[in-house]
Design an enzyme around this catalytic site. Sequence first.
Site, PDB file in Angstrom:
ATOM      1  CD  GLU A  60      64.292  85.237  89.023  1.00  0.00           C
ATOM      2  OE1 GLU A  60      64.967  84.254  89.346  1.00  0.00           O
ATOM      3  OE2 GLU A  60      63.052  85.295  89.096  1.00  0.00           O
TER       4      GLU A  60
HETATM    5  N1  IFG Z   1      63.459  83.716  92.550  1.00  0.00           N
HETATM    6  C1  IFG Z   1      62.384  84.575  92.045  1.00  0.00           C
HETATM    7  C2  IFG Z   1      61.019  84.379  92.667  1.00  0.00           C
HETATM    8  C3  IFG Z   1      60.721  82.918  93.041  1.00  0.00           C
HETATM    9  C4  IFG Z   1      61.877  82.385  93.860  1.00  0.00           C
HETATM   10  C5  IFG Z   1      61.547  81.009  94.407  1.00  0.00           C
HETATM   11  C6  IFG Z   1      63.174  86.350  93.550  1.00  0.00           C
HETATM   12  C7  IFG Z   1      63.377  87.811  93.796  1.00  0.00           C
HETATM   13  C8  IFG Z   1      63.114  82.373  93.020  1.00  0.00           C
HETATM   14  N2  IFG Z   1      62.766  85.990  92.305  1.00  0.00           N
HETATM   15  O1  IFG Z   1      63.357  85.553  94.437  1.00  0.00           O
HETATM   16  O2  IFG Z   1      60.014  84.835  91.742  1.00  0.00           O
HETATM   17  O3  IFG Z   1      60.497  82.144  91.890  1.00  0.00           O
HETATM   18  O4  IFG Z   1      62.494  80.610  95.383  1.00  0.00           O
END
Ligand code: IFG
Length: 534
Positions: free
Chosen positions: A346
């Site tokens: 992200e």
């Molecule tokens: N995606 C984000 C996490 C967390 C997650 C919560 C990943 C690799 C959503 N990144 O999962 O930091 O916020 O479900």
Amino acid sequence: MRKRLSLVGLLGAAVLGLSVLGTPALAEPDTAAGQTAQGSRLTDVIPAPVEAKPNANRDFRLSPGTVIRVQPGSQKARQTGEYLAALLRKSTGYRLPVVASHYGGPSAISLVIGRTDRVGDQGYQLDVNRSGVTIRANTGDGLFSGVQTLRQLFPADIEGGQQKWRKWTVAGGSIVDYPRFAYRSAMLDLARHFHTLDEVKAYVDEIAQYKINYLHLHLADDQGWRIQIDSWPKLAPVGGGPGTGVDGVGGGYLSKADYAELNAYAASRHVTIVPEIDMPGHTNAAQSTYAELNCDGKAPPPRTDIEVGYSSLCIGSEITYKFVEDVIRELAAMTPGPYLHIGGDEAHATTPEDYAKFEARVIPMVAKYGKKLQGWHEIAKVNPPTTAVPQFWDTDGEDAATAAAAARGNKVLLSPANKSYLDMKYDENTKLGLKWAGYIEVKDAYEWNPATALKGVGESSILGVEAPLWSETLRTLDDVEFMAFPRLTGIAELGWSPQATHNWENYRDRLAKQAPRWVHQGINFYRSPQVDWK
Ligand code: IFG
């Protein structure tokens, strides 16, 4: 660890007090072959063993005179012997001495590390006879896995914290067992909410009973920095200070001493810690602590919300790479395990060109300090070395860069968010958790096949599976347990057991029989309506 003094336990102690004069036999109802009363069958074990052959003529009854025998000179066997003894002594009240000898005598549980065919470096053979139990393995890890299986062959009362007076019978037969994937992992997010050293140790105990052998700790993110770094001394006390964390209530961090203690404790449960510092995104805690880490030299305010994708280290600034190298160097030095996870997910506030520039400089640092690299699967885009492990977390079962990396020889760690993210709500009624990847009930977390979960990434390219638990909505160990159990046991079984054993109807019956154990252990599990809990 947390134990709840149950009424049964207190009554049991009272009965014991009355029975010191003798041990009147407790009638135990006859049971189906291979199923001792309240004990479990060889085929009830989770994860399902590769091969289990019950034999009702070979039940073993633990007695006050039983010894735990380990082969002379094996420190690993003795450590596992002491671990098993501690588990069994609590509820039986038997002495169960651990003796180093070549012969166990008339009633012995023998733990032997020596050439054991078919089981590789994580498997074991377990044989139950009238005179005792023998667990053989090629390594200490395998022996410990065998002990986790034996633990489940005792009646659930064995997990009670108080002495209970009853027959302690183990169903007769033999098991040959070894894992499908070498890497079976849980992840706990300490950054969004700090979970204390004792809480993480409790989680280590809970996951180890299902042969999970890695624990990934998410130690830094936008809301909090959770590990002491000497060369940047404000990171933990400020970035992990009081009031850091989602809703401003998740403050705290692991000192180097805490982290060392946690690694040692996890190692004693044959769990290896994998620390993660997420970058170049998810970095607000570090950047709000050190203004020089921001391109404009200004420290952004600390964040206590759950938005993602807004932060980025300053890719063009040299101090960023000094910071990153200092952190990787210190983290590698304090981590006994072979892996360092550098995040990479992200990075929406980092241009693709800058992301590639950053990773090109940072990825080599991990090997420089003697570790193997893990990263969220976005790092596959920058062609990392084939020793790097992309961790797949998307929901659509496809990622060209990850498939290309697998084709180049990279091993992939699977944690598809719509199957293995334990922070997903079970259903619309679940108070805790998020739902961006969809609801995940117990059956959803169980009914998938890692070998076909990601297009272009087949069995031989899979290092293993992981069940991440993000902490945006978690505050206590009870919350962690509610989201982790029972779904984590399904992921543990997917990682360990042959695909041929995967059968929801059979699994849900075995899962139901775990409940009395979890009640004894004080695990706050979710009583899914999909399971007929015992
Ligand atoms: N995606 C984000 C996490 C967390 C997650 C919560 C990943 C690799 C959503 N990144 O999962 O930091 O916020 O479900």
